[in-house]
Design a protein around this motif. Structure first.
Motif, PDB file in Angstrom:
ATOM      1  N   LYS A  52      63.629  25.128  -4.861  1.00 29.49           N
ATOM      2  CA  LYS A  52      62.746  25.677  -5.902  1.00 29.49           C
ATOM      3  C   LYS A  52      61.286  25.473  -5.493  1.00 29.49           C
ATOM      4  CE  LYS A  52      63.557  25.041 -10.262  1.00 29.49           C
ATOM      5  NZ  LYS A  52      63.890  24.399 -11.556  1.00 29.49           N
ATOM      6  N   ARG A  55      60.575  27.662  -2.439  1.00 30.06           N
ATOM      7  CA  ARG A  55      60.478  29.064  -2.890  1.00 30.06           C
ATOM      8  C   ARG A  55      59.102  29.339  -3.466  1.00 30.06           C
ATOM      9  NH1 ARG A  55      64.026  31.035  -7.965  1.00 30.06           N
ATOM     10  NH2 ARG A  55      62.717  29.451  -8.910  1.00 30.06           N
ATOM     11  N   ARG A  71      63.724  35.982 -11.926  1.00 26.78           N
ATOM     12  CA  ARG A  71      63.793  34.895 -12.896  1.00 26.78           C
ATOM     13  C   ARG A  71      63.965  35.398 -14.330  1.00 26.78           C
ATOM     14  NH1 ARG A  71      60.534  33.730  -8.726  1.00 26.78           N
ATOM     15  NH2 ARG A  71      60.165  31.620  -8.000  1.00 26.78           N
ATOM     16  N   ARG A  77      68.816  32.252 -13.235  1.00 30.94           N
ATOM     17  CA  ARG A  77      67.968  31.058 -13.036  1.00 30.94           C
ATOM     18  C   ARG A  77      68.841  29.812 -12.958  1.00 30.94           C
ATOM     19  NH1 ARG A  77      64.966  33.144 -17.221  1.00 30.94           N
ATOM     20  NH2 ARG A  77      65.516  31.381 -18.544  1.00 30.94           N
ATOM     21  N   ASN A  81      69.261  27.121  -9.911  1.00 33.49           N
ATOM     22  CA  ASN A  81      69.100  25.679 -10.128  1.00 33.49           C
ATOM     23  C   ASN A  81      70.315  24.910  -9.645  1.00 33.49           C
ATOM     24  OD1 ASN A  81      66.565  26.049 -11.247  1.00 33.49           O
ATOM     25  ND2 ASN A  81      67.328  26.066 -13.349  1.00 33.49           N
ATOM     26  N   ASN A  84      70.046  24.674  -6.007  1.00 32.55           N
ATOM     27  CA  ASN A  84      69.035  23.683  -5.649  1.00 32.55           C
ATOM     28  C   ASN A  84      69.632  22.274  -5.668  1.00 32.55           C
ATOM     29  OD1 ASN A  84      66.258  22.939  -5.018  1.00 32.55           O
ATOM     30  ND2 ASN A  84      66.177  22.097  -7.083  1.00 32.55           N
TER      31      ASN A  84
END
Length: 135
Positions: A52, A55, A71, A77, A81, A84
């Motif tokens: 994140k 990015r 997003r 999203r 996450n 991530n």
């Protein structure tokens, strides 16, 4: 490139039903892609595994990259996450889960990102070559 290799390995892991490994490898593909862009455009990529964060730095350098991971949808999203978190949790948490649908969408978006990163880096290198050639 290493990012493409990780992407290919992620696809193979996903096909084999190894979702945790697929997520980890997809994370590695993104990390490599964002770092490659940052190194090419700024000569610096922070030593971070947080995709994140990487990015956001990469998208500041080239806004075209934002197209890869929109997003506007909560679900998308959330999937980003989850990816991530995969750097640690996919390897060490028995509670980490990611759906085949999420992996499929993330994989498609990663393919787009890899194309965008390649274009952005090649554009930048072309400009550098022109600068050198005009001196």
């Amino acid at each position: 490139s290493t990012a493409k290799n990780y992407r290919s390995l992620s696809q193979s892991a996903s096909i084999a039903g190894m979702e945790k490994e697929a997520a980890f490898l997809l994370h590695q593909s993104l990390e490599q892609a964002y770092s490659c862009l940052l190194l090419t455009l700024t000569n610096y990529a922070p030593p971070s595994h947080n995709v994140k964060f990487l990015r956001s730095l990469a998208e500041e350098q080239d806004r075209r990259l934002a197209e890869a991971f929109p997003r506007d949808q909560h679900r998308e999203r959330a999937w980003f996450n989850t990816l991530n978190e995969a750097y640690v949790k996919a390897r060490y948490s028995k509670h980490f889960e990611i759906s085949a649908e999420a992996l499929s969408w993330l994989g498609e978006r990663t393919n787009l990102l890899l194309d965008l990163v390649k274009s952005a880096c090649l554009d930048h290198l072309t400009i550098l070559e022109q600068d050198v050639g005009s001196k």
